[in-house]
Design a protein around this motif. Structure first.
Motif, mmCIF file in Angstrom:
data_model
loop_
_atom_site.group_PDB
_atom_site.id
_atom_site.type_symbol
_atom_site.label_atom_id
_atom_site.label_comp_id
_atom_site.label_asym_id
_atom_site.label_seq_id
_atom_site.Cartn_x
_atom_site.Cartn_y
_atom_site.Cartn_z
ATOM 1 N N PHE A 1 46.568 27.161 50.341
ATOM 2 C CA PHE A 1 45.536 26.984 49.323
ATOM 3 C C PHE A 1 45.975 27.725 48.064
ATOM 4 O O PHE A 1 46.302 28.915 48.132
ATOM 5 N N LYS A 2 45.993 27.052 46.951
ATOM 6 C CA LYS A 2 46.339 27.670 45.664
ATOM 7 C C LYS A 2 45.046 28.183 45.042
ATOM 8 O O LYS A 2 44.435 27.528 44.201
ATOM 9 N N VAL A 3 44.648 29.371 45.476
ATOM 10 C CA VAL A 3 43.351 29.904 45.059
ATOM 11 C C VAL A 3 43.286 30.132 43.554
ATOM 12 O O VAL A 3 42.213 30.041 42.964
ATOM 13 N N PHE A 4 44.421 30.395 42.921
ATOM 14 C CA PHE A 4 44.428 30.606 41.475
ATOM 15 C C PHE A 4 44.114 29.313 40.718
ATOM 16 O O PHE A 4 43.781 29.346 39.542
ATOM 17 N N GLN B 1 61.712 44.201 47.421
ATOM 18 C CA GLN B 1 60.462 44.188 46.705
ATOM 19 C C GLN B 1 60.680 44.438 45.213
ATOM 20 O O GLN B 1 61.647 45.080 44.814
ATOM 21 N N ILE B 2 59.790 43.882 44.420
ATOM 22 C CA ILE B 2 59.750 44.143 42.977
ATOM 23 C C ILE B 2 58.281 44.056 42.570
ATOM 24 O O ILE B 2 57.569 43.111 42.937
ATOM 25 N N HIS B 3 57.806 45.076 41.883
ATOM 26 C CA HIS B 3 56.400 45.056 41.440
ATOM 27 C C HIS B 3 56.190 46.075 40.334
ATOM 28 O O HIS B 3 56.970 46.983 40.124
ATOM 29 N N GLN B 4 55.068 45.865 39.628
ATOM 30 C CA GLN B 4 54.686 46.810 38.596
ATOM 31 C C GLN B 4 53.296 47.380 38.850
ATOM 32 O O GLN B 4 52.834 48.233 38.134
ATOM 33 N N ASP B 5 52.645 46.905 39.880
ATOM 34 C CA ASP B 5 51.329 47.419 40.240
ATOM 35 C C ASP B 5 51.454 48.348 41.438
ATOM 36 O O ASP B 5 52.380 48.252 42.215
ATOM 37 N N VAL C 1 45.120 34.920 58.413
ATOM 38 C CA VAL C 1 45.246 34.565 57.008
ATOM 39 C C VAL C 1 46.419 35.337 56.418
ATOM 40 O O VAL C 1 46.577 36.530 56.686
ATOM 41 N N VAL C 2 47.236 34.656 55.619
ATOM 42 C CA VAL C 2 48.341 35.296 54.903
ATOM 43 C C VAL C 2 48.085 35.125 53.413
ATOM 44 O O VAL C 2 47.873 34.001 52.943
ATOM 45 N N VAL C 3 48.073 36.231 52.691
ATOM 46 C CA VAL C 3 47.950 36.196 51.229
ATOM 47 C C VAL C 3 49.281 36.684 50.687
ATOM 48 O O VAL C 3 49.679 37.822 50.935
ATOM 49 N N THR C 4 49.978 35.815 49.977
ATOM 50 C CA THR C 4 51.345 36.102 49.540
ATOM 51 C C THR C 4 51.388 36.780 48.177
ATOM 52 O O THR C 4 50.360 37.089 47.578
ATOM 53 N N GLY C 5 52.607 36.947 47.695
ATOM 54 C CA GLY C 5 52.829 37.493 46.368
ATOM 55 C C GLY C 5 52.373 36.526 45.289
ATOM 56 O O GLY C 5 52.108 35.355 45.551
ATOM 57 N N SER C 6 52.287 37.036 44.080
ATOM 58 C CA SER C 6 51.790 36.228 42.969
ATOM 59 C C SER C 6 52.291 36.804 41.665
ATOM 60 O O SER C 6 52.592 37.992 41.567
ATOM 61 N N LYS C 7 52.335 35.970 40.647
ATOM 62 C CA LYS C 7 52.670 36.463 39.305
ATOM 63 C C LYS C 7 51.448 37.106 38.649
ATOM 64 O O LYS C 7 51.556 37.724 37.602
ATOM 65 N N PHE C 8 50.284 36.984 39.292
ATOM 66 C CA PHE C 8 49.055 37.540 38.745
ATOM 67 C C PHE C 8 48.869 38.992 39.183
ATOM 68 O O PHE C 8 49.457 39.440 40.152
ATOM 69 N N ASP C 9 48.024 39.716 38.463
ATOM 70 C CA ASP C 9 47.741 41.120 38.765
ATOM 71 C C ASP C 9 46.601 41.233 39.762
ATOM 72 O O ASP C 9 45.545 40.624 39.572
ATOM 73 N N GLY D 1 48.837 40.742 54.144
ATOM 74 C CA GLY D 1 48.983 40.718 52.698
ATOM 75 C C GLY D 1 50.402 41.083 52.321
ATOM 76 O O GLY D 1 50.926 42.082 52.795
ATOM 77 N N ILE D 2 51.013 40.270 51.486
ATOM 78 C CA ILE D 2 52.377 40.513 51.031
ATOM 79 C C ILE D 2 52.342 40.711 49.527
ATOM 80 O O ILE D 2 51.895 39.831 48.790
ATOM 81 N N CYS D 3 52.788 41.869 49.076
ATOM 82 C CA CYS D 3 52.853 42.214 47.654
ATOM 83 C C CYS D 3 51.457 42.093 47.030
ATOM 84 O O CYS D 3 50.585 42.883 47.326
ATOM 85 N N PHE D 4 51.258 41.120 46.157
ATOM 86 C CA PHE D 4 49.933 40.885 45.579
ATOM 87 C C PHE D 4 48.882 40.840 46.689
ATOM 88 O O PHE D 4 47.797 41.400 46.553
ATOM 89 N N GLY D 5 49.232 40.187 47.784
ATOM 90 C CA GLY D 5 48.289 40.029 48.890
ATOM 91 C C GLY D 5 47.801 41.343 49.461
ATOM 92 O O GLY D 5 46.610 41.506 49.731
ATOM 93 N N HIS D 6 48.717 42.313 49.661
ATOM 94 C CA HIS D 6 48.251 43.587 50.227
ATOM 95 C C HIS D 6 47.495 44.392 49.189
ATOM 96 O O HIS D 6 46.585 45.144 49.501
#
Length: 127
Positions: A10-13, A122-126, A27-35, A62-67
């Protein structure tokens, strides 16, 4: 057990929302370009869905954005870091705990000591 797995995305965005999340094994919530600290309506909806998953004790990965959004939905704080984080980190698993949580892994590679420590890129700014 030989059962075939089935995955739905599902593309929730984009406003796609599953109205029957409780029917899923997990449920798996993956990474995202969103904050994950964003205030968009779709993020608020996702957080409400994740809280409902938590209340019914449904498995969530949760992966990256997901967690980050999962943590925020359960009262954690997510904000912009002062700098980017980039690299390969070692992640260690407690084979016994993973086996208790996910029976399909019991008696498999984790019991043999294989895969107990993984390197995750991994790569992130949050944070």
């Amino acid at each position: 057990d030989g059962a075939e797995e089935s995955w739905d995305a599902f593309k929730v965005f984009r406003g796609e929302r599953c109205v029957s999340l409780g029917d899923y094994d997990g449920v798996v919530v993956t990474g995202s370009k969103f904050d994950a600290h964003g205030q968009d309506a779709w993020i608020a909806d996702l957080m409400a869905d994740l809280r409902a998953c938590h209340e019914r004790r449904q498995r969530v990965l949760g992966i990256c954005f997901g967690h980050q959004v999962l943590a925020r939905s359960l009262g954690g704080k997510v904000e912009r870091a002062q700098k980017w984080s980039l690299g390969a980190n070692k992640i260690a698993f407690d084979a016994e705990k993973v086996g208790e949580s996910c029976g399909r892994l019991a008696g498999g590679a984790l019991d043999d000591g294989i895969g107990v420590v993984l390197r995750i890129h991994q790569i992130h700014q949050d944070e």
